[in-house]
Design a protein around this motif. Structure first.
Motif, PDB file in Angstrom:
ATOM      1  N   ARG A 124       0.853  -1.185   0.000  1.00 28.49           N
ATOM      2  CA  ARG A 124       0.000   0.000   0.000  1.00 28.49           C
ATOM      3  C   ARG A 124       0.893   1.241   0.000  1.00 28.49           C
ATOM      4  N   GLY A 125       0.656   2.121  -0.944  1.00 28.61           N
ATOM      5  CA  GLY A 125       1.448   3.344  -1.030  1.00 28.61           C
ATOM      6  C   GLY A 125       0.934   4.428  -0.107  1.00 28.61           C
ATOM      7  N   GLY A 126       1.644   5.548  -0.099  1.00 27.41           N
ATOM      8  CA  GLY A 126       1.249   6.673   0.744  1.00 27.41           C
ATOM      9  C   GLY A 126      -0.091   7.254   0.374  1.00 27.41           C
ATOM     10  N   ASP A 127      -0.527   7.024  -0.879  1.00 29.91           N
ATOM     11  CA  ASP A 127      -1.838   7.499  -1.321  1.00 29.91           C
ATOM     12  C   ASP A 127      -2.955   6.534  -0.993  1.00 29.91           C
ATOM     13  N   GLY A 128      -2.598   5.440  -0.314  1.00 29.67           N
ATOM     14  CA  GLY A 128      -3.599   4.453   0.071  1.00 29.67           C
ATOM     15  C   GLY A 128      -3.888   3.410  -0.985  1.00 29.67           C
ATOM     16  N   GLN A 129      -3.265   3.523  -2.148  1.00 34.20           N
ATOM     17  CA  GLN A 129      -3.506   2.584  -3.238  1.00 34.20           C
ATOM     18  C   GLN A 129      -2.556   1.386  -3.128  1.00 34.20           C
ATOM     19  N   TRP A 130      -3.098   0.210  -3.495  1.00 33.82           N
ATOM     20  CA  TRP A 130      -2.318  -1.019  -3.448  1.00 33.82           C
ATOM     21  C   TRP A 130      -1.762  -1.352  -4.831  1.00 33.82           C
TER      22      TRP A 130
END
Length: 370
Positions: free
Chosen positions: A35-41
């Motif tokens: 999961r990235g800092g933008d919340g996307q996996w």
């Protein structure tokens, strides 16, 4: 903390913060999701490519990753999956359905369940294995079978009593639920003795035992969801509480709120998936310890043709996240106790026990409907 999503591995996790890494067991290795800092996996890596992963877990003391594969046996990684070593000395088959570990005193024990249905233990992280042959003394062993060829039953799931690591539950599909209270030396057949082996067809998919409710056992089977409130002396099929799921399998609970549980499965058994290439899968949720259940499908496909083959729950301060892995290679997540779901990754290899993904995708025939 990283968590794992696989058919028969560890499925309930508790940590202080929400996990940002998931290792997903697929028919073609392990997909690492981050999961990235933008919340996307995103799927960022593939590990153990070419191997069909059925069971995946992380041994808590050493941090070693343990994998059971359908076509390579038992594998272990000590560097977060970067490299792997297959350790099969003593195993009679490299078709490993279930892997589980426990700590007794200072000793780490790893268990492997295979097809045909035999159970092994290793006290050196899989370098050598010893069979727990007491499992083979069940009185109904001649009736153990499995619908698809080669019609061999397998040890599908292994768990331990939360209060006693010497107490082991082993689910044989299809055959029996067995329990040992002495670390696997001797076993008792729990369904035959309780008189429900015919009703359940001995088709024990898994057992869920919550630490604060040690006498209550939930057992998803190919014939409904069974419940015992006396530690397996008697059982009741409570399938009427989850009428949308006739073939329950994945089941998890929230370690911080043990009355919150989820169960998933197809409307009918795999024999019915083939003609329409449709498992008609559903997810149900309870917040009162299993007394009542409700559908939890908001955000999931209206017609859920794939089979939900894996589910895990990540519990943390303030809530939990639940993850689903499907035979279509999709991973879904709910961060609000199942009130809504979103697809976080797609395009992975199928997440599947055995040939289930082939049944849904119309790639093979199968057993006749029952």
């Amino acid at each position: 903390m990283a968590i794992c999503l696989s058919h028969s591995g560890v499925s309930s996790y508790a940590s202080g913060t929400r996990s940002n890494e998931i290792y997903v067991g697929t028919t073609d290795g392990i997909s690492l999701l981050k999961r990235g800092g933008d919340g996307q996996w995103q799927a960022v890596d593939q590990l153990l490519g070419g191997y069909h992963i059925c069971s995946l877990s992380i041994e808590p003391t050493t941090g070693a990753m343990l994998a059971g594969t359908h076509n390579g046996g038992f594998a272990v990684s000590t560097d977060r999956g970067a490299t792997w070593e297959f350790r099969n000395e003593g195993l009679a088959s490299q078709n490993v359905f279930a892997v589980a570990s426990s700590t007794v005193g200072d000793e780490i024990r790893v268990y492997a369940g295979i097809e045909p249905a035999h159970l092994y233990v290793s006290k050196d992280m899989g370098k050598t294995w010893v069979e727990l042959d007491g499992l083979r003394k069940a009185p109904n062993i001649d009736d153990w079978t499995f619908p698809p060829p080669p019609h061999e039953a397998h040890v599908k799931h292994i768990i331990f009593d939360p209060a006693d690591p010497e107490c082991i539950y082993a689910c044989v599909e299809q055959g029996e639920l067995l329990r040992s209270t002495d670390g696997g030396a001797t076993w008792e057949d729990m369904l035959s003795r309780a008189g429900v082996v015919d009703e359940a067809e001995g088709d024990a998919h898994r057992v869920v035992v919550r630490p604060s409710h040690p006498n209550e056992l939930f057992m998803p089977t190919g014939f409904g969801l069974f419940f015992s409130d006396d530690k397996g002396k008697t059982w009741k099929n409570i399938k009427e509480r989850t009428p949308w799921i006739g073939y329950p399998d994945p089941m998890v609970y929230d370690p911080n709120r043990e009355n919150v549980m989820f169960v998933a499965g197809g409307r009918r058994n795999p024999g019915f998936w083939i003609a329409k290439q449709n498992a008609s899968a559903s997810v149900a949720r309870t917040t009162d310890g299993g007394a009542t259940w409700e559908l939890a499908m908001n955000g999931l496909p209206e017609t859920f043709t794939a089979s939900i083959e894996a589910m895990c729950l990540d519990s943390y301060e303030g809530g939990c996240s639940v993850y689903l892995g499907t035979t279509d290679g999709d991973v879904f997540c709910s961060d609000d106790d199942g009130q809504s779901w979103s697809k976080i990754v797609s395009g992975l290899p199928p997440v599947s026990k055995g040939v289930h993904y082939m049944l849904v995708q119309g790639k093979m025939g199968g057993p006749p409907p029952q």
